[in-house]
Design an enzyme around this catalytic site. Structure first.
Site, mmCIF file in Angstrom:
data_model
loop_
_atom_site.group_PDB
_atom_site.id
_atom_site.type_symbol
_atom_site.label_atom_id
_atom_site.label_comp_id
_atom_site.label_asym_id
_atom_site.label_seq_id
_atom_site.Cartn_x
_atom_site.Cartn_y
_atom_site.Cartn_z
ATOM 1 N N SER A 179 0.792 -1.342 0.024
ATOM 2 C CA SER A 179 0.021 -0.130 -0.053
ATOM 3 C C SER A 179 0.927 1.264 0.063
ATOM 4 O O SER A 179 1.676 1.496 -1.143
ATOM 5 C CB SER A 179 -0.772 -0.189 1.221
ATOM 6 O OG SER A 179 -2.008 0.796 1.195
ATOM 7 N N ASP A 386 -8.777 -5.715 -5.331
ATOM 8 C CA ASP A 386 -8.599 -4.426 -4.690
ATOM 9 C C ASP A 386 -8.967 -3.081 -5.431
ATOM 10 O O ASP A 386 -8.529 -3.183 -6.607
ATOM 11 C CB ASP A 386 -7.072 -4.188 -4.236
ATOM 12 C CG ASP A 386 -6.667 -2.837 -3.222
ATOM 13 O OD1 ASP A 386 -7.826 -2.479 -2.666
ATOM 14 O OD2 ASP A 386 -5.538 -2.524 -3.344
ATOM 15 N N HIS A 449 -6.612 -6.311 -1.337
ATOM 16 C CA HIS A 449 -5.541 -5.346 -1.177
ATOM 17 C C HIS A 449 -4.210 -6.061 -0.263
ATOM 18 O O HIS A 449 -3.133 -5.826 -0.335
ATOM 19 C CB HIS A 449 -6.086 -4.330 -0.254
ATOM 20 C CG HIS A 449 -5.117 -3.319 0.074
ATOM 21 N ND1 HIS A 449 -4.848 -2.156 -0.984
ATOM 22 C CD2 HIS A 449 -4.502 -2.721 1.140
ATOM 23 C CE1 HIS A 449 -3.904 -1.273 -0.403
ATOM 24 N NE2 HIS A 449 -3.956 -1.785 0.937
#
Ligand SMILES: *[C@@H]1O[C@H](CO)[C@@H](O)[C@H](O)[C@H]1NC(C)=O
Length: 681
Positions: A179, A386, A449
């Site tokens: 991320s 995601d 994710h």
């Protein structure tokens, strides 16, 4: 002859002292037990663990928390490798990675550790680091305000880390994370590579692995709408479609201005992008609310579009493990075991960190990739479910990226684009791979994710793709594919990815296996030579120790007894202490695997593996340039009390536009939703 013996004797004693010193440092970080450890974890899978808060600067009370996992039965390829894992946010703790993703444990509803079969620590040591300060159990009087500051402090952390673990200093180092770490990691990598150019003590940075990274905010922001449409979340019949399209257009215009250099100089590019472009996602979420669903199922989960969450949480109550991890990391017994001495309540994400990390005038990490790719390989993997850091955004910025003499994966070239190649793991197509000129892109199927959360074993095998432990093959329908194998289950013939055209390798897995014997036969030879040398050196050390004890015995008669009492501890007794620590975890390994013993440590000292670096990684210059600058300009480094931080977090929660990624939004909505707190999935 006598002088040689005296020399060897001195060497032996000093080596033993060095060994004791670094072991003493490590002892402070040793994790001896955890709830459920002996009960739930197979005895031979209990990792050696070190955890605690490592002081970086005493002057502003900065300490970084880390948790290191070492497999005690390493397969060959796991030796000499260290992965540093960073979660994103900014401000989200890497305990997400340790306890819900790539680490060896998951936390169950009883607050006990259970075993994760796909843990990355089987492929190399993994060190989860809470950073920058204010994240998780890491703390400081000051917050970082931009990525160069984050780099400065991570380099300091590495220096301190290698002081405690000098035996890791020559390891192959990989930076990994997720991320917003898509910003941290390229910046830190650039910092390491630059420092290596002037510093004789190199950090052997071998590669970067970034999962669902937020690397090119401008381009990735433009992917919310196309992704949502492609995933079937939003269709053109939606009454909000034209409004969303207008907002998307606004986002596009701003991005065009930034890229074209025509953006008003008084406007903060990062601010305006997150403000206008994140609105696109917010609008998509509100346009797709399903009001007829149960309250906790009304919104699409932004981390996995196949899941639902309450509105406006939309994924912030996810993953469900978080409801076990949070109390685990607030359990005083656990904190004692983890050597966490100074702490506030652990929370997944700190609003204060993101609130301060403004990055005014700092270019996005994507701009650093071309120079990094000239020196080391980079692998970007994306769980295909995601939304927030989706694979379409990544493919788009790669298309526009120029590196190592080409643009994208050849989409514009006459010879046509590099085809996506299927990736096969355990007889299943688990994703596809595009690769060229040191950059590898992996789309991981049926993953969110947090890829290692959904697909632990598959995620660990991503490591094989960057270290070249894969085979190329042709599938039944004539397409080429990449195959990786579960850890240690298969000998890979061609560990060097650059040697791709060897005809022997392109056979089917079974053919490869039958021809494998010739390669196999050369490997044991090398290792048996090494082990013979090892044994010789071990023998030498034993001789030195016996001589040492003998001489000490001789001196026993002529010296005061107080000296006698201290000296022998540096020799044989040390061995017992070290073994005692390990015995807490497992008895059999001590007996069967002497590699974890004092002698192998002493062997490393003799070969200079750790002896060399000891002292080189001594404390950094007292006049830290960057810190000096910060001190000169107090506006950069603001002093905050705990109450201030809480206020900051609350303020950040009010202004959604201040944030860069959904992980901070997660924090905000969590605050809004604190009272509801329904467990959903
Ligand atoms: C790719 O990375 C390697 C190091 O792994 C480096 O030696 C090489 O120069 C890089 N390749 C290109 C095309 O720059």
């Amino acid at each position: 002859m006598l002088s040689l013996i005296v020399y060897l004797l001195q060497l032996g004693i000093s080596l033993a002292l060095v060994a004791r010193d670094s072991n003493n440092l490590q002892e402070n970080f040793l994790v001896k037990n955890l709830p459920g450890l002996t009960k739930n974890i197979p005895t031979n899978e209990v990792p050696l663990m070190f955890s605690g808060q490592l002081e970086l600067y005493s002057e502003n009370k900065t300490s970084y928390y880390f948790w290191k996992f070492v497999d005690q039965n390493k397969v060959e390829k796991a030796k000499g490798k260290t992965f540093f894992w960073l979660n994103g946010g900014p401000g989200c703790s890497s305990m997400d990675g340790a306890l819900m993703e790539a680490g060896p444990f998951r936390i169950d509803k009883h607050g006990e550790v259970t075993y994760n079969e796909g843990s990355w620590h089987k492929a190399g040591d993994v060190v989860f680091v809470d950073q920058p300060a204010g994240t998780g159990f890491s703390f400081s009087d000051v917050y970082d305000v931009n990525l160069p500051g984050v780099v400065q402090h991570f380099l300091r952390f590495l220096d301190k880390y290698f002081e405690v673990f000098p035996e890791d200093a020559n390891n192959d180092i990989y930076l990994t994370g997720e991320s917003y770490a898509g910003q941290y990691i390229p910046f830190i990598a650039r910092g390491i590579l630059d420092r290596n150019k002037s510093n004789p003590e190199k950090i052997n940075l071998k590669g970067l692995l970034i999962g669902n990274g937020w690397i090119s905010p401008n381009e990735q922001s433009l992917s919310y709408l196309p992704y949502s449409h492609k995933a079937g979340i939003l269709d053109i019949d939606n009454p909000q479609w034209s409004n969303i399209l207008k907002q998307h257009d606004k986002c596009q215009n701003i991005v065009n201005q930034i890229i074209g250099g025509t953006l008003d100089k008084n406007v903060d590019a990062n601010d305006i992008v997150s403000k206008e472009c994140e609105k696109v996602l917010t609008m998509i979420l509100s346009a797709t609310i399903n009001r007829s669903a149960p309250a906790n199922q009304q919104c699409v989960n932004i981390y996995d579009y196949t899941l639902r969450d309450s509105y406006p949480s939309c994924g912030m109550n996810w993953p469900p493990d978080l409801s076990y991890v949070t109390p685990f990391l607030n359990n005083e017994d656990v904190l004692g075991q983890l050597n966490v001495n100074q702490h506030k309540n652990w929370k997944e994400c700190s609003g204060g960190v993101g609130g301060h990390l403004k990055n005014r005038g700092i270019e996005p990490a994507v701009n650093l990739l071309p120079s990094i790719l000239e020196e080391i390989p980079v692998l970007l993997f994306h769980g295909n479910r995601d939304i927030i850091c989706n694979y379409i955004g990544a493919e788009n910025f790669i298309k526009n990226l120029e590196w190592n003499g080409g643009r994208g994966f050849g989409e514009d070239s006459d010879s046509g684009p590099t085809d996506a190649i299927n990736w096969v793991y355990e007889d299943e197509v688990v994703g596809y791979v595009k690769s060229g000129r040191n950059l590898t892109f992996v789309n991981v199927f049926d993953a969110s994710h947090m890829v290692p959360f959904d697909k632990p074993n598959v995620s660990r095998s991503i490591i094989d793709l960057i270290i070249g432990e894969y085979e190329e093959d042709v599938s039944d329908d004539g397409k080429s594919q990449l195959i990786t194998y579960p850890l240690g289950s298969k000998k890979i013939l061609n560990p060097d990815p650059t040697v791709e055209e060897e005809p022997e390798i392109s056979g089917t897995p079974s053919e490869v296996n039958s021809t494998g014997s010739s390669t196999e036969s050369t490997l044991p030879e090398i290792s048996s030579t090494t082990s013979r040398i090892t044994r010789l050196i071990q023998l030498l050390v034993i001789c030195i120790l016996i001589w040492g004890i003998y001489v000490l015995y001789i001196s026993y008669k002529s010296r005061p007894s107080s000296i006698i009492k201290t000296r022998p501890t540096s020799g044989k007794k040390k061995n017992v202490q070290w073994a005692d620590q390990l015995r807490v975890f497992q008895d059999d390994i001590i007996d069967s695997d002497p590699s974890a013993s004092f002698l192998s440590k002493a062997y490393n000292k003799i070969t200079g593996k750790t002896g060399e670096t000891n002292g080189v990684y001594a404390s950094a210059p007292t006049n830290d340039i960057e810190m000096g600058n910060f001190e000169a300009d107090p506006s950069n480094f603001e002093i905050h009390s705990e109450e201030d931080e809480e206020e900051e977090a609350a303020a950040a929660a009010e202004t959604e536009t201040e944030t860069e990624t959904g992980e901070v939004r997660k924090e905000q909505a969590k605050k809004d939703e604190q009272d509801k707190q329904d467990n959903l999935i």
